[in-house]
Motif scaffolding. Structure first.
Motif, mmCIF file in Angstrom:
data_model
loop_
_atom_site.group_PDB
_atom_site.id
_atom_site.type_symbol
_atom_site.label_atom_id
_atom_site.label_comp_id
_atom_site.label_asym_id
_atom_site.label_seq_id
_atom_site.Cartn_x
_atom_site.Cartn_y
_atom_site.Cartn_z
ATOM 1 N N LEU A 197 111.230 -68.561 109.212
ATOM 2 C CA LEU A 197 110.164 -68.434 108.217
ATOM 3 C C LEU A 197 109.017 -69.388 108.552
ATOM 4 C CD1 LEU A 197 112.006 -68.341 104.761
ATOM 5 C CD2 LEU A 197 110.686 -66.479 105.790
ATOM 6 N N LEU A 198 107.798 -68.890 108.438
ATOM 7 C CA LEU A 198 106.619 -69.754 108.563
ATOM 8 C C LEU A 198 106.003 -70.054 107.202
ATOM 9 C CD1 LEU A 198 104.854 -68.365 111.764
ATOM 10 C CD2 LEU A 198 106.385 -70.325 111.519
ATOM 11 N N PHE A 199 106.617 -69.523 106.154
ATOM 12 C CA PHE A 199 106.197 -69.800 104.780
ATOM 13 C C PHE A 199 107.348 -69.419 103.866
ATOM 14 C CE2 PHE A 199 104.074 -67.998 100.889
ATOM 15 C CZ PHE A 199 103.753 -69.221 100.321
ATOM 16 N N ASP A 200 107.785 -70.371 103.041
ATOM 17 C CA ASP A 200 108.947 -70.119 102.187
ATOM 18 C C ASP A 200 108.585 -69.818 100.735
ATOM 19 O OD1 ASP A 200 108.187 -72.558 101.154
ATOM 20 O OD2 ASP A 200 110.062 -73.599 101.635
ATOM 21 N N GLY A 201 107.287 -69.662 100.464
ATOM 22 C CA GLY A 201 106.853 -69.338 99.108
ATOM 23 C C GLY A 201 106.524 -70.542 98.255
ATOM 24 N N THR A 202 106.812 -71.750 98.758
ATOM 25 C CA THR A 202 106.596 -72.945 97.937
ATOM 26 C C THR A 202 105.678 -73.989 98.568
ATOM 27 O OG1 THR A 202 108.561 -74.059 98.830
ATOM 28 C CG2 THR A 202 108.874 -72.672 96.877
ATOM 29 N N ASP A 203 105.566 -73.998 99.899
ATOM 30 C CA ASP A 203 104.680 -74.977 100.531
ATOM 31 C C ASP A 203 104.111 -74.415 101.833
ATOM 32 O OD1 ASP A 203 106.062 -76.058 103.058
ATOM 33 O OD2 ASP A 203 107.650 -76.274 101.576
ATOM 34 N N MET A 204 103.047 -75.034 102.289
ATOM 35 C CA MET A 204 102.369 -74.611 103.516
ATOM 36 C C MET A 204 102.534 -75.659 104.611
ATOM 37 S SD MET A 204 98.908 -72.796 101.989
ATOM 38 C CE MET A 204 98.614 -73.975 100.657
ATOM 39 N N SER A 205 103.722 -76.257 104.671
ATOM 40 C CA SER A 205 103.960 -77.383 105.574
ATOM 41 C C SER A 205 103.905 -77.000 107.045
ATOM 42 C CB SER A 205 105.311 -78.028 105.256
ATOM 43 O OG SER A 205 106.367 -77.094 105.392
ATOM 44 N N GLN A 206 103.993 -75.711 107.361
ATOM 45 C CA GLN A 206 103.948 -75.291 108.769
ATOM 46 C C GLN A 206 102.540 -74.859 109.193
ATOM 47 O OE1 GLN A 206 107.568 -73.377 110.394
ATOM 48 N NE2 GLN A 206 108.072 -72.933 108.266
ATOM 49 N N TRP A 207 101.563 -75.133 108.318
ATOM 50 C CA TRP A 207 100.177 -74.751 108.574
ATOM 51 C C TRP A 207 99.252 -75.934 108.333
ATOM 52 C CZ3 TRP A 207 99.337 -69.779 110.286
ATOM 53 C CH2 TRP A 207 100.416 -68.895 110.146
ATOM 54 N N ARG A 208 98.072 -75.856 108.908
ATOM 55 C CA ARG A 208 96.998 -76.805 108.633
ATOM 56 C C ARG A 208 95.676 -76.098 108.844
ATOM 57 N NH1 ARG A 208 94.983 -78.625 113.544
ATOM 58 N NH2 ARG A 208 96.349 -78.322 115.354
ATOM 59 N N SER A 209 94.613 -76.690 108.392
ATOM 60 C CA SER A 209 93.299 -76.092 108.593
ATOM 61 C C SER A 209 92.819 -76.341 110.022
ATOM 62 C CB SER A 209 92.289 -76.667 107.596
ATOM 63 O OG SER A 209 92.629 -76.279 106.279
ATOM 64 N N PHE A 210 92.042 -75.422 110.541
ATOM 65 C CA PHE A 210 91.526 -75.490 111.907
ATOM 66 C C PHE A 210 90.812 -76.814 112.148
ATOM 67 C CE2 PHE A 210 88.046 -74.197 114.941
ATOM 68 C CZ PHE A 210 88.859 -73.945 116.033
ATOM 69 N N LYS A 211 91.279 -77.527 113.176
ATOM 70 C CA LYS A 211 90.724 -78.828 113.563
ATOM 71 C C LYS A 211 90.853 -79.890 112.478
ATOM 72 C CE LYS A 211 87.522 -77.188 117.124
ATOM 73 N NZ LYS A 211 86.175 -77.276 117.712
ATOM 74 N N GLN A 212 91.792 -79.686 111.548
ATOM 75 C CA GLN A 212 92.037 -80.646 110.486
ATOM 76 C C GLN A 212 93.530 -80.946 110.408
ATOM 77 O OE1 GLN A 212 89.550 -82.110 108.811
ATOM 78 N NE2 GLN A 212 88.061 -80.847 109.921
ATOM 79 N N PRO A 213 93.906 -82.140 109.914
ATOM 80 C CA PRO A 213 95.331 -82.497 109.863
ATOM 81 C C PRO A 213 96.080 -81.884 108.689
ATOM 82 C CG PRO A 213 94.003 -84.329 109.069
ATOM 83 C CD PRO A 213 93.041 -83.280 109.560
ATOM 84 N N THR A 214 95.343 -81.453 107.660
ATOM 85 C CA THR A 214 95.984 -80.922 106.458
ATOM 86 C C THR A 214 95.368 -79.567 106.090
ATOM 87 O OG1 THR A 214 94.418 -82.115 105.033
ATOM 88 C CG2 THR A 214 96.489 -83.230 105.578
ATOM 89 N N VAL A 215 95.873 -78.983 105.016
ATOM 90 C CA VAL A 215 95.375 -77.698 104.526
ATOM 91 C C VAL A 215 94.283 -77.923 103.489
ATOM 92 C CG1 VAL A 215 95.980 -75.593 103.270
ATOM 93 C CG2 VAL A 215 97.565 -76.518 104.963
ATOM 94 N N ASN A 216 93.145 -77.251 103.655
ATOM 95 C CA ASN A 216 92.056 -77.342 102.688
ATOM 96 C C ASN A 216 92.522 -76.865 101.321
ATOM 97 O OD1 ASN A 216 89.574 -76.086 101.214
ATOM 98 N ND2 ASN A 216 88.651 -77.362 102.784
#
Length: 235
Positions: free
Chosen positions: A41-60
């Motif tokens: 899974l790349l998304f479990d429905g509760t968090d976006m921990s496997q993603w980040r914003s382009f050229k950023q360390p976290t998710v916008n």
């Protein structure tokens, strides 16, 4: 006799329930068979921990989780990028787009260019009826953007959930939308080079040159939802 029939009926219902649980997963979950086959899974429905914003360390913060889906709530959130890179894989996910909306799914992305799409092929997401980028058939949903047009049979109206499957193995790329094959081509082949030469990417240096890269979910300024994002690495 009546009791026996009732017991058999209850047993049959219980058996069907067990089969259903083992074969069909809830949203953002893997079935037992998918786990055994190596899906993740790349998304479990509760968090976006496997993603980040382009050229950023976290998710916008404009990317939120709504009703079990990664949701771009407003433009300006920037594109999402997977933290991990992938080379040979099969990816499946579900998406829906708001009316008059535009988005996309990107593969082989890097962060060397100004934009996520600078070097990354895109599978288009679009409201085919209302968005102004519907004039070219290679720009409709499910298309390998500006390269290969998706069949009409793969299209659904905006606001409905769609399924996308992308398989990339040794540069051989195949795409399906709603169980209809929409593109099949080998990146770097003569056919590919011919398609590129006729497209907007003809003058884009290093477009699709990478053998491995990030996955991307596009912010095109319109509300879009993603769920059931699953990947199986090949080889």
């Amino acid at each position: 006799m009546i009791l026996s029939i009732k017991n058999k009926t209850l047993a049959a219902i219980t058996l069907l329930s067990v089969i259903s649980v083992s074969v069909f997963a809830d949203d953002n979950q893997l079935t037992a068979q998918e786990k055994a086959d190596g899906w993740q899974l790349l998304f479990d429905g509760t968090d976006m921990s496997q993603w980040r914003s382009f050229k950023q360390p976290t998710v916008n913060e404009k990317w939120q989780i709504e009703d079990g889906a990664i949701t771009l709530t407003a433009g300006g959130g920037g594109d999402l990028i997977s933290k991990k890179t992938y080379k040979n894989f099969e990816l499946t996910l579900d998406w829906k787009i708001a009316e008059a909306g535009n988005s996309g799914i990107l593969i082989l992305a890097d962060e060397k260019g100004k934009y996520i799409y600078s070097h990354a092929p895109e599978i288009q997401i679009l409201d085919n009826e209302r968005h102004p980028d519907n004039k070219l058939d290679t720009h409709l949903s499910g298309s390998l953007y500006d390269l290969i047009a998706s069949p009409i049979a793969s299209h659904k109206k905006a606001g409905q959930w769609n399924s996308t499957k992308i398989r990339l193995e040794n540069s051989a790329l195949t795409v399906w939308q709603n169980d209809v094959q929409t593109a099949k081509v080998t990146i770097g082949s003569d056919e590919w080079n011919s398609l590129i030469a006729k497209s907007k990417f003809a003058s884009w240096p290093d477009f699709a040159a990478a053998k491995e890269g990030h996955l991307g979910l596009q912010d095109h300024g319109d509300k879009v939802w993603f769920k059931n994002i699953k990947i199986k690495e090949l080889n």
